[in-house]
Motif scaffolding. Structure first.
Motif, PDB file in Angstrom:
ATOM      1  N   GLU A 151       2.769   2.552   1.797  1.00  0.00           N
ATOM      2  CA  GLU A 151       1.589   2.356   2.522  1.00  0.00           C
ATOM      3  C   GLU A 151       0.695   1.055   1.812  1.00  0.00           C
ATOM      4  O   GLU A 151       0.259   0.305   2.460  1.00  0.00           O
ATOM      5  N   GLY A 152       1.157   0.710   0.580  1.00  0.00           N
ATOM      6  CA  GLY A 152       0.801  -0.435  -0.072  1.00  0.00           C
ATOM      7  C   GLY A 152       0.992  -1.861   0.546  1.00  0.00           C
ATOM      8  O   GLY A 152       0.466  -2.660   0.872  1.00  0.00           O
ATOM      9  N   MET A 153       2.677  -1.822   1.190  1.00  0.00           N
ATOM     10  CA  MET A 153       3.227  -2.807   1.661  1.00  0.00           C
ATOM     11  C   MET A 153       2.672  -2.840   2.958  1.00  0.00           C
ATOM     12  O   MET A 153       2.396  -3.912   3.618  1.00  0.00           O
ATOM     13  N   ALA A 154       2.380  -1.640   3.791  1.00  0.00           N
ATOM     14  CA  ALA A 154       1.707  -1.872   4.981  1.00  0.00           C
ATOM     15  C   ALA A 154       0.355  -2.291   5.058  1.00  0.00           C
ATOM     16  O   ALA A 154      -0.027  -2.952   5.977  1.00  0.00           O
ATOM     17  N   VAL A 155      -0.568  -1.855   4.140  1.00  0.00           N
ATOM     18  CA  VAL A 155      -1.847  -2.245   4.185  1.00  0.00           C
ATOM     19  C   VAL A 155      -2.133  -3.805   3.978  1.00  0.00           C
ATOM     20  O   VAL A 155      -2.699  -4.452   4.400  1.00  0.00           O
ATOM     21  N   TRP A 156      -1.140  -4.216   2.779  1.00  0.00           N
ATOM     22  CA  TRP A 156      -1.029  -5.552   2.439  1.00  0.00           C
ATOM     23  C   TRP A 156      -0.660  -6.335   3.666  1.00  0.00           C
ATOM     24  O   TRP A 156      -1.353  -7.557   3.871  1.00  0.00           O
ATOM     25  N   THR A 157       0.465  -6.155   4.287  1.00  0.00           N
ATOM     26  CA  THR A 157       0.889  -6.982   5.335  1.00  0.00           C
ATOM     27  C   THR A 157      -0.095  -6.949   6.602  1.00  0.00           C
ATOM     28  O   THR A 157      -0.070  -8.025   7.298  1.00  0.00           O
ATOM     29  N   ALA A 158      -0.892  -5.789   6.880  1.00  0.00           N
ATOM     30  CA  ALA A 158      -1.789  -5.931   8.152  1.00  0.00           C
ATOM     31  C   ALA A 158      -3.025  -6.397   7.677  1.00  0.00           C
ATOM     32  O   ALA A 158      -3.996  -6.301   8.490  1.00  0.00           O
ATOM     33  N   LYS A 159      -3.136  -6.841   6.266  1.00  0.00           N
ATOM     34  CA  LYS A 159      -4.314  -7.228   5.804  1.00  0.00           C
ATOM     35  C   LYS A 159      -5.690  -6.253   5.996  1.00  0.00           C
ATOM     36  O   LYS A 159      -6.887  -6.675   6.328  1.00  0.00           O
ATOM     37  N   GLN A 160      -5.227  -5.058   5.525  1.00  0.00           N
ATOM     38  CA  GLN A 160      -6.577  -4.089   5.674  1.00  0.00           C
ATOM     39  C   GLN A 160      -7.250  -3.672   4.615  1.00  0.00           C
ATOM     40  O   GLN A 160      -7.671  -2.559   4.329  1.00  0.00           O
ATOM     41  N   GLY A 161      -6.899  -4.588   3.422  1.00  0.00           N
ATOM     42  CA  GLY A 161      -7.256  -4.100   2.252  1.00  0.00           C
ATOM     43  C   GLY A 161      -8.877  -3.926   2.153  1.00  0.00           C
ATOM     44  O   GLY A 161      -9.507  -3.101   1.481  1.00  0.00           O
ATOM     45  N   ASP A 162      -9.642  -4.592   2.868  1.00  0.00           N
ATOM     46  CA  ASP A 162     -10.986  -4.399   2.902  1.00  0.00           C
ATOM     47  C   ASP A 162     -11.643  -3.023   3.618  1.00  0.00           C
ATOM     48  O   ASP A 162     -12.785  -2.699   3.629  1.00  0.00           O
ATOM     49  N   LYS A 163     -10.637  -2.401   4.187  1.00  0.00           N
ATOM     50  CA  LYS A 163     -10.865  -0.938   4.652  1.00  0.00           C
ATOM     51  C   LYS A 163     -10.931   0.166   3.566  1.00  0.00           C
ATOM     52  O   LYS A 163     -11.110   1.284   3.841  1.00  0.00           O
ATOM     53  N   TYR A 164     -10.430  -0.356   2.341  1.00  0.00           N
ATOM     54  CA  TYR A 164     -10.229   0.581   1.371  1.00  0.00           C
ATOM     55  C   TYR A 164     -10.894   0.462   0.148  1.00  0.00           C
ATOM     56  O   TYR A 164     -11.479  -0.684   0.088  1.00  0.00           O
ATOM     57  N   PRO A 165     -11.032   1.266  -0.837  1.00  0.00           N
ATOM     58  CA  PRO A 165     -11.708   1.128  -1.996  1.00  0.00           C
ATOM     59  C   PRO A 165     -11.467  -0.135  -2.813  1.00  0.00           C
ATOM     60  O   PRO A 165     -10.168  -0.569  -2.781  1.00  0.00           O
ATOM     61  N   THR A 166     -12.260  -0.982  -3.208  1.00  0.00           N
ATOM     62  CA  THR A 166     -12.176  -2.210  -4.079  1.00  0.00           C
ATOM     63  C   THR A 166     -11.374  -1.900  -5.265  1.00  0.00           C
ATOM     64  O   THR A 166     -11.248  -0.684  -5.658  1.00  0.00           O
ATOM     65  N   LEU A 167     -10.972  -2.644  -6.127  1.00  0.00           N
ATOM     66  CA  LEU A 167     -10.351  -2.651  -7.670  1.00  0.00           C
ATOM     67  C   LEU A 167     -11.388  -1.842  -8.510  1.00  0.00           C
ATOM     68  O   LEU A 167     -10.801  -0.984  -9.201  1.00  0.00           O
ATOM     69  N   GLU A 168     -12.663  -2.029  -8.262  1.00  0.00           N
ATOM     70  CA  GLU A 168     -13.765  -1.459  -9.252  1.00  0.00           C
ATOM     71  C   GLU A 168     -13.548  -0.202  -8.972  1.00  0.00           C
ATOM     72  O   GLU A 168     -13.594   0.817  -9.496  1.00  0.00           O
ATOM     73  N   ASP A 169     -13.609   0.288  -7.526  1.00  0.00           N
ATOM     74  CA  ASP A 169     -13.635   1.801  -7.268  1.00  0.00           C
ATOM     75  C   ASP A 169     -12.490   2.474  -7.575  1.00  0.00           C
ATOM     76  O   ASP A 169     -12.441   3.531  -7.881  1.00  0.00           O
ATOM     77  N   ALA A 170     -11.160   1.819  -7.373  1.00  0.00           N
ATOM     78  CA  ALA A 170     -10.007   2.261  -7.775  1.00  0.00           C
ATOM     79  C   ALA A 170      -9.910   2.702  -9.306  1.00  0.00           C
ATOM     80  O   ALA A 170      -9.685   3.689  -9.455  1.00  0.00           O
ATOM     81  N   SER A 171     -10.519   1.634  -9.927  1.00  0.00           N
ATOM     82  CA  SER A 171     -10.399   1.857 -11.491  1.00  0.00           C
ATOM     83  C   SER A 171     -11.342   3.112 -11.870  1.00  0.00           C
ATOM     84  O   SER A 171     -11.177   3.960 -12.682  1.00  0.00           O
ATOM     85  N   SER A 172     -12.700   3.336 -11.064  1.00  0.00           N
ATOM     86  CA  SER A 172     -13.360   4.203 -11.451  1.00  0.00           C
ATOM     87  C   SER A 172     -12.773   5.760 -10.961  1.00  0.00           C
ATOM     88  O   SER A 172     -12.984   6.530 -11.890  1.00  0.00           O
TER      89      SER A 172
END
Ligand SMILES: [Zn+2]
Length: 279
Positions: A151-172
């Motif tokens: 899923e990481g590869m697919a989200v990265w390639t499709a540039k969908q990162g802004d649809k998911y939690p930020t690094l801060e959110d993931a860290s929390s």
């Protein structure tokens, strides 16, 4: 009298929704071939998918493109998609990819605009590409590729990162759920926690590419294609085990290494004394 098996079939509706997709259209984008299968009355949805494929396919070139043609099955609604992929209860699911086909919920039922459809198709085709470049038609599902990488590869390639939690959110999220392991149990956790699990997957894959380069990902797929498991291919291509990589990434999240991007290597972090005006 009706045959018993026929009665059973009618009662439980066991026929696959794919059997109703009798209309076919072939399209080619950048020498990559697609077969679109749909119901006879799905004209507008098929037009939209055909148009979206022309934009969704070029980003795949970052990994060398698809090796095989892909069939896209356009299913009438979400219920038909869940039945076709046998995953009841995944309300957020819009598509499902395998080696050389994609099951897609008709865009008219979830995407009024084209952009999310294009992103979703790039995402799903990245899955097909990864399966094709990591195995053959008979053994692509046997490499043990974990959800975070897929899923990481697919989200990265499709540039969908802004649809998911930020690094801060993931860290929390990781700090608040120390009993859960989004790497090891991503599959099971994704039903209830799809946002955080996909967000962590995306950030972990982006961390992998930043630190070890896109070539490491290409080499990893090539090693799997030659028969290695994901674990062995990752260890060979990246230089450390997936488990150590996970520890490294989790430390980066816990210490919020992403906040300190502007500090040159070797210079100590600023103290309060440095930033307060002199008396
Ligand atoms: Zn996916």
């Amino acid at each position: 009298m009706r045959a018993p098996w026929l009665v059973l079939l009618l009662v439980c509706g066991c026929t696959s929704p794919l059997s109703a997709l009798t209309s076919e259209r072939t399209i080619t984008v950048d020498a990559q071939r697609f077969l679109l299968r749909s119901r006879e009355d799905a004209g507008r949805d098929v037009d939209r998918v055909a148009s979206a494929l022309s934009t969704a396919t070029p980003p795949l070139s970052v990994w060398g493109g698809l090796e095989q043609s892909v069939t896209v099955h356009v299913l009438r609604d979400h219920e038909e998609l869940e039945r076709a992929v046998r995953r009841p209860g995944f309300d957020w699911l819009r598509a499902w990819a395998r080696y050389d086909d994609v099951m897609l919920q008709a865009p008219s039922t979830w995407a009024p605009a084209q952009e999310p459809l294009v992103e979703l198709l790039t995402h799903e085709l990245t899955h097909c590409l990864m399966f094709q470049r990591s195995g053959g038609p008979d053994d692509w599902s046997k490499r043990g590729i974990p959800l975070w990488f897929r899923e990481g590869m697919a989200v990265w390639t499709a540039k969908q990162g802004d649809k998911y939690p930020t690094l801060e959110d993931a860290s929390s999220w990781i700090a608040q759920h120390r009993d859960l392991d989004a790497f090891k149990d991503g599959e099971a956790l994704s039903q209830a926690w799809s946002g955080p699990v996909y967000g962590i997957a995306h950030h972990a894959f982006a961390f992998l590419v930043r630190r070890y380069g896109q070539d490491a990902v290409t080499a990893l797929m090539a090693r799997m294609k030659s028969g290695q498991s994901f674990h062995d291919a990752f260890t060979g291509a990246v230089g450390l085990t997936p488990r150590l990589f996970q520890k490294d990434f989790e430390t980066y999240l816990r210490l919020k290494g992403f906040r300190d991007w502007a500090r040159p290597v070797g210079r100590p972090p600023k103290t309060l004394r440095d930033v307060l005006p002199e008396r």
